[in-house]
Design a protein around this motif. Structure first.
Motif, PDB file in Angstrom:
ATOM      1  N   ALA B  63       0.793  -1.097   0.098  1.00 16.93           N
ATOM      2  CA  ALA B  63      -0.212  -0.007   0.169  1.00 16.93           C
ATOM      3  C   ALA B  63       1.188   1.205   0.069  1.00 16.93           C
ATOM      4  O   ALA B  63       0.513   2.228  -0.656  1.00 16.93           O
ATOM      5  CB  ALA B  63      -0.931   0.006   1.314  1.00 16.93           C
ATOM      6  N   TYR B 139     -10.937   0.521  -0.389  1.00 21.49           N
ATOM      7  CA  TYR B 139     -10.486   1.783  -0.866  1.00 21.49           C
ATOM      8  C   TYR B 139     -11.488   3.041  -0.724  1.00 21.49           C
ATOM      9  O   TYR B 139     -12.595   2.704  -0.999  1.00 21.49           O
ATOM     10  CB  TYR B 139     -10.240   1.843  -2.472  1.00 21.49           C
ATOM     11  CG  TYR B 139      -8.620   1.315  -2.651  1.00 21.49           C
ATOM     12  CD1 TYR B 139      -7.377   2.234  -2.502  1.00 21.49           C
ATOM     13  CD2 TYR B 139      -8.462   0.037  -3.098  1.00 21.49           C
ATOM     14  CE1 TYR B 139      -6.256   1.853  -2.567  1.00 21.49           C
ATOM     15  CE2 TYR B 139      -7.101  -0.314  -2.816  1.00 21.49           C
ATOM     16  CZ  TYR B 139      -6.101   0.412  -2.933  1.00 21.49           C
ATOM     17  OH  TYR B 139      -4.820  -0.059  -2.953  1.00 21.49           O
ATOM     18  N   VAL B 149      -6.630   3.399   1.943  1.00 22.69           N
ATOM     19  CA  VAL B 149      -6.973   2.148   1.700  1.00 22.69           C
ATOM     20  C   VAL B 149      -7.078   1.481   2.936  1.00 22.69           C
ATOM     21  O   VAL B 149      -6.139   1.708   4.057  1.00 22.69           O
ATOM     22  CB  VAL B 149      -5.917   1.582   0.912  1.00 22.69           C
ATOM     23  CG1 VAL B 149      -4.562   1.408   1.553  1.00 22.69           C
ATOM     24  CG2 VAL B 149      -6.382  -0.211   0.733  1.00 22.69           C
TER      25      VAL B 149
END
Ligand SMILES: Nc1ncnc2c1ncn2[C@@H]1O[C@H](COP(=O)(O)OP(=O)(O)O)[C@@H](O)[C@H]1O
Ligand SMILES: Nc1ncnc2c1ncn2[C@@H]1O[C@H](COP(=O)(O)OP(=O)(O)O)[C@@H](O)[C@H]1O
Lengths: 115, 170, 170, 115
Positions: B63, B139, B149
């Protein structure tokens, strides 16, 4: 603190790369340029020894994906050995064992190159 | 052999630690190690076993790598990355936020692994990995403001609870 | 703390990393290890040697221990601890902030070590240690809002600069 | 992950405490209660072996300050051995070597107790 290490040895026409530490988006370019250097000398048999590697992210996996087609087109291969279970798990999660020759030991990989 | 379906591992029945942990850090690849170290240590203190800690570290790295690579224009020196960990009795929540350009998560095709491997593509595996490693990945995109996220691991005792189902619906 | 715009000057001895790192964490002793780990890693990445890293970790621990022990009433479950690290070309700044009751730093006597040891006192060494370990230690107290201790290590190259003297005057 | 460890052995009338890991405000109460237990049995010769200790803050130092007067009033002592340079530096910074018997080895400390 060295967060990624890479050493190269030649073993009978095979370029062996020993990688250690963390292979992530920060350090992947180092591996990329090491493999590029090997290819630049028209050598296409590459063995990567993962023994000392303690971490890999998709940025590290991407390095291999970027070279494999070209290398195989030149009758070469990237084979992989000595993965810890932690590293193998990441390869396995992405189905990479169907794509790459991942073996337990360097000797096994060298034998496969020579057979 | 293709990707083995992830078996539900033994999770901590109850977290050894609850609360909220926030980290704000410059959006640069050389901070990934620092981020993993921090998130891994919190996960370890919560009581996850080594394999789960590794998964959480990797999901967080993916991420954060996406933020560093995709969220900001290259010359933006003020770009930051926010990581928030929230631990309550039912779940471990990891939220990665950027303030960059955002993207449309619906436009991202989750790769079919067989086809992906056959095509020898580079990249495009980060979100797939996150979804494989964590129980929930959601998301929430607000370009230029904040793009988030949210990744969740549920504790075993909360696995079948109503609250868990509610969480899933979000 | 002033928010000086970053001057990108090549210095003879320069930090390997610049920027701002923020950590917000529940005010509990079981988080001290996590805090030291994080702050120590940043200091290491900046380029301090092991001995300096140890000093920075210890100074930070002492400041955080004071927050945990003294800033909040025991039953306050919402109490948090903020740690901000700012690195620019001339100095490494560590700011520890709480939102608790505060205190009057002027009322704290820095112990005379000989007398202290002769009296076999327990405690009262934290602020002394912080001042010994860091180049500058400055308190800014606003009870109930935020109480901050700012601790600085200057990089060698900035030791004699005008900017350093300015920093000392604050 | 054990962040602080403490083990007790008896060596000819001396209680030896082996401490390891991190001694901070979180773990200091464990050391405190271990020393309290020794004193509760009317034993006042205590040797603390720091070999495995990797960190100490003023909260850890305070534990010794809290007991030393009472222990010396009973003709006992807290002696300390096997500190790494990192740990010794913290003691030294606060002038503790003038107050405590800090020696290199357990043997030395035991000899001093017996002389
Ligand atoms: N935080 C983000 N900001 C902007 N775009 C993002 C972000 N995260 C993901 N993306 C987009 O989603 C795509 C897919 O991401 P991912 O699956 O991790 O693969 P990769 O990063 O290798 O392309 C990225 O190429 C990017 O376009
Ligand atoms: N963040 C804080 N909030 C409230 N009081 C504080 C804080 N930091 C320090 N103090 C006060 O300063 C005193 C001296 O602190 P210190 O030198 O660290 O010794 P000790 O914590 O062992 O008493 C404390 O006893 C406390 O009264």
């Amino acid at each position: 603190m060295e967060n990624f290490t890479i050493n190269r040895e030649e073993k009978g026409g095979i370029a062996v790369l020993y990688i250690g530490g963390f292979l992530d988006a920060h350090t992947a370019p180092e591996l990329e340029s090491a493999i590029q250097k090997i290819i630049d000398t028209e050598q296409f048999k590459i063995l990567v020894n993962f023994k000392e590697l303690s971490y890999i992210s998709s940025a590290g996996l991407g390095v291999f994906m970027g070279f494999i087609e070209n290398i195989r087109n030149h009758d070469g291969d990237i084979k992989m050995s000595d993965m810890t279970p932690k590293i193998f798990r990441v390869f396995d999660l992405l189905g990479f064992p169907t794509l790459y020759d991942i073996v337990d030991t360097e000797e096994e990989a060298i034998e496969k190159f020579n057979s | 052999m293709t990707n083995t379906a992830e078996k539900k591992k033994q999770q901590p029945i109850a977290p050894k630690l609850e609360g909220e942990y926030t980290l704000r850090i410059p959006s640069q690849t050389d901070n990934l190690e620092l981020i993993r170290g921090f998130v891994g240590k919190v996960a370890d203190k919560v009581g996850f076993d080594a394999e789960e800690v590794n998964k959480i570290e990797l999901a967080c790295d993916e991420a954060c790598t996406n933020v560093i690579k995709h969220a900001y224009s290259k010359d933006n020196k003020e770009s930051t990355l926010d990581i928030v960990i929230k631990v309550d009795y039912q779940k471990f929540t990891l939220v990665v936020t950027d303030h960059g350009k955002g993207f449309d998560p619906k436009s991202i095709k989750i790769p079919d692994l067989k086809q992906y491997l056959a095509e020898l593509k580079v990249g495009g595996l980060g979100i797939y990995l996150m979804k494989t490693l964590m129980d929930d990945v959601v998301y929430d995109i607000n370009p230029g403001k904040n793009n988030q996220v949210t990744m969740v691991k549920y504790f075993i005792n909360a696995q079948d609870s109503e609250l868990h189902d509610k969480g899933k619906e979000k």
